[in-house]
Write a protein that holds these residues in place. Structure first.
Motif, PDB file in Angstrom:
ATOM      1  N   THR A 151      13.803 -51.076 -37.636  1.00 21.81           N
ATOM      2  CA  THR A 151      15.147 -50.510 -37.510  1.00 21.81           C
ATOM      3  C   THR A 151      16.193 -51.616 -37.313  1.00 21.81           C
ATOM      4  O   THR A 151      17.325 -51.491 -37.776  1.00 21.81           O
ATOM      5  CB  THR A 151      15.171 -49.515 -36.326  1.00 21.81           C
ATOM      6  N   TYR A 152      15.805 -52.684 -36.658  1.00 18.76           N
ATOM      7  CA  TYR A 152      16.722 -53.814 -36.473  1.00 18.76           C
ATOM      8  C   TYR A 152      17.216 -54.329 -37.828  1.00 18.76           C
ATOM      9  O   TYR A 152      18.408 -54.572 -38.019  1.00 18.76           O
ATOM     10  CB  TYR A 152      16.016 -54.937 -35.696  1.00 18.76           C
ATOM     11  N   ASP A 153      16.278 -54.498 -38.766  1.00 18.80           N
ATOM     12  CA  ASP A 153      16.645 -55.028 -40.086  1.00 18.80           C
ATOM     13  C   ASP A 153      17.511 -54.046 -40.865  1.00 18.80           C
ATOM     14  O   ASP A 153      18.365 -54.453 -41.648  1.00 18.80           O
ATOM     15  CB  ASP A 153      15.377 -55.355 -40.884  1.00 18.80           C
ATOM     16  N   VAL A 154      17.270 -52.740 -40.626  1.00 24.44           N
ATOM     17  CA  VAL A 154      18.102 -51.724 -41.298  1.00 24.44           C
ATOM     18  C   VAL A 154      19.524 -51.816 -40.752  1.00 24.44           C
ATOM     19  O   VAL A 154      20.494 -51.810 -41.507  1.00 24.44           O
ATOM     20  CB  VAL A 154      17.513 -50.306 -41.064  1.00 24.44           C
ATOM     21  N   LEU A 155      19.654 -51.955 -39.436  1.00 19.90           N
ATOM     22  CA  LEU A 155      20.986 -51.971 -38.822  1.00 19.90           C
ATOM     23  C   LEU A 155      21.750 -53.261 -39.113  1.00 19.90           C
ATOM     24  O   LEU A 155      22.980 -53.258 -39.187  1.00 19.90           O
ATOM     25  CB  LEU A 155      20.883 -51.736 -37.316  1.00 19.90           C
ATOM     26  N   THR A 156      21.036 -54.342 -39.287  1.00 20.19           N
ATOM     27  CA  THR A 156      21.732 -55.595 -39.590  1.00 20.19           C
ATOM     28  C   THR A 156      21.944 -55.740 -41.102  1.00 20.19           C
ATOM     29  O   THR A 156      22.535 -56.725 -41.555  1.00 20.19           O
ATOM     30  CB  THR A 156      20.955 -56.823 -39.065  1.00 20.19           C
ATOM     31  N   GLY A 157      21.429 -54.774 -41.873  1.00 20.62           N
ATOM     32  CA  GLY A 157      21.657 -54.780 -43.313  1.00 20.62           C
ATOM     33  C   GLY A 157      20.735 -55.721 -44.072  1.00 20.62           C
ATOM     34  O   GLY A 157      20.933 -55.970 -45.254  1.00 20.62           O
ATOM     35  N   GLU A 158      19.711 -56.247 -43.397  1.00 21.09           N
ATOM     36  CA  GLU A 158      18.782 -57.164 -44.064  1.00 21.09           C
ATOM     37  C   GLU A 158      17.835 -56.436 -45.004  1.00 21.09           C
ATOM     38  O   GLU A 158      17.432 -56.962 -46.033  1.00 21.09           O
ATOM     39  CB  GLU A 158      17.940 -57.913 -43.006  1.00 21.09           C
ATOM     40  N   LEU A 159      17.426 -55.224 -44.598  1.00 21.20           N
ATOM     41  CA  LEU A 159      16.442 -54.466 -45.382  1.00 21.20           C
ATOM     42  C   LEU A 159      16.896 -53.020 -45.527  1.00 21.20           C
ATOM     43  O   LEU A 159      17.665 -52.512 -44.691  1.00 21.20           O
ATOM     44  CB  LEU A 159      15.071 -54.494 -44.670  1.00 21.20           C
ATOM     45  N   THR A 160      16.390 -52.359 -46.566  1.00 20.65           N
ATOM     46  CA  THR A 160      16.662 -50.928 -46.707  1.00 20.65           C
ATOM     47  C   THR A 160      15.659 -50.170 -45.838  1.00 20.65           C
ATOM     48  O   THR A 160      14.632 -50.721 -45.418  1.00 20.65           O
ATOM     49  CB  THR A 160      16.482 -50.456 -48.161  1.00 20.65           C
ATOM     50  N   LEU A 161      15.954 -48.889 -45.640  1.00 23.39           N
ATOM     51  CA  LEU A 161      15.018 -48.054 -44.879  1.00 23.39           C
ATOM     52  C   LEU A 161      13.652 -48.044 -45.566  1.00 23.39           C
ATOM     53  O   LEU A 161      12.610 -48.198 -44.906  1.00 23.39           O
ATOM     54  CB  LEU A 161      15.606 -46.642 -44.763  1.00 23.39           C
ATOM     55  N   ALA A 162      13.650 -47.901 -46.888  1.00 20.17           N
ATOM     56  CA  ALA A 162      12.379 -47.854 -47.634  1.00 20.17           C
ATOM     57  C   ALA A 162      11.553 -49.111 -47.395  1.00 20.17           C
ATOM     58  O   ALA A 162      10.322 -49.055 -47.316  1.00 20.17           O
ATOM     59  CB  ALA A 162      12.654 -47.672 -49.123  1.00 20.17           C
TER      60      ALA A 162
END
Ligand code: ADP
Ligand code: MG
Length: 296
Positions: A91-102
């Motif tokens: 979730t950290y990466d999703v919130l920082t925009g590094e990764l998509t949810l998928a």
């Protein structure tokens, strides 16, 4: 019931009856993906336990379910048996925009229809890191919207919130169609509730007009004490249509399950707690379907 039956025998028979009834029950599938934020700024009220077990119950009933763990403690990730060491896509990466949810979703090792976006300790820094971003309240909402645009088969997304009303909870509430509020049936149960409701009302007014309180779920209910019954009666008086009929009993099995990396359905599938969470999940699914119907 024969005159020789004991209270325990009666209780066992009642659980067996409830289980048989639930086995026949049809869980209505929501017409469109529904996002549920499991939130209460009080800690230890049963948010994670409820998010995890409702998710597994819905997935076992055939729905396509995603759990987004949005608490840096990662308790939902632990309970669902998924990796959440620092550095794991989360979730950290999703919130920082590094990764998509998928890119962060992992398959639940126990239930075919369930995927999990884990939380790692990295998430504990996210609130500060995001503080300066514009549209910082909408990051999770955007990530979920993007995901659903290409994954139309998803039925329910549950977001497990941390015990605060900070930016992580705010992101969950801005993403959500409904809030599920677990409340511990004990002293001070109602303390803080008005603040949560005020927050929900403000979010509806300014950030997310879809948001409603989908359910209040009484947890750790002890039917031997008057206190649990009093808390339940008071809540039902204030929120007559919101409190679920089903209450979750206090159960040692529920607190043991996470240490085996599993839900109550893996740990004690035939016990009272599993039956209660399945019933609560059914009630929730029925409510979602009913509101959809009345909205046309
Ligand atoms: P939160 O996410 O709100 O902090 P948890 O779901 O982690 O709350 O629950 C807090 C603690 O209480 C955990 O140790 C959990 O295993 C335990 N617990 C939760 N629900 C029950 C219940 N119905 N009966 C007994 N213990 C419970
Ligand atoms: Mg929790």
């Amino acid at each position: 019931m024969t005159s020789s039956s004991t209270p325990l025998a009666e209780q066992i028979a009642a659980v067996a009856r409830a289980r048989a009834e639930l086995e026949r029950a049809v869980f209505p599938r929501p017409a469109k993906p529904t996002v549920l934020a499991v939130a209460n700024q009080k800690g230890g009220v049963g948010k994670t336990t409820s998010a995890v077990n409702l998710a597994v119950a819905l997935a076992e009933a055939g729905m396509s379910v995603i759990v987004i763990d949005s608490d840096p403690q990662g308790n939902a990730s632990t309970a669902l048996g998924v990796e959440h060491r620092s550095g794991t896509p989360s979730t950290y990466d999703v919130l920082t925009g590094e990764l998509t949810l998928a890119e962060c979703l992992v398959q639940s090792p126990q239930v075919e229809m369930l995927k999990v976006c884990p939380a790692t300790i990295d998430l504990s820094g996210a609130e500060l890191e995001l503080a300066a971003k514009t549209q910082r309240e909408f990051i999770l909402h955007q990530a979920i919207t993007d995901h659903l645009a290409v994954n139309r088969h998803v039925d329910v997304i549950l977001v497990d919130c941390p015990p605060s009303l900070g930016l992580l909870t705010l992101n969950a509430l801005v993403s959500a169609d409904r809030v599920v509020v677990p409340i511990q049936a004990e002293y001070y149960a109602l303390e803080g509730l008005s603040m949560l409701i005020q927050t929900i009302n403000r979010i509806r007014e300014y950030l997310n007009p879809r948001l409603t309180i989908g359910a209040i779920l009484l947890t750790m209910f002890d039917k031997r004490t008057n206190l649990s019954a009093e808390v339940a009666a008071e809540l039902r008086a204030y929120f007559p249509d919101i409190v679920l009929d089903t209450v979750i009993p206090r159960s040692v099995k529920l607190s043991e399950a996470p240490s085996f990396g599993t839900s109550i359905f893996g740990h004690d599938p035939r016990g009272v707690a599993a039956v209660a969470y399945k019933k609560a999940a059914l009630e929730l699914a029925q409510r979602i379907a009913k509101v959809e119907e009345s909205n046309g």
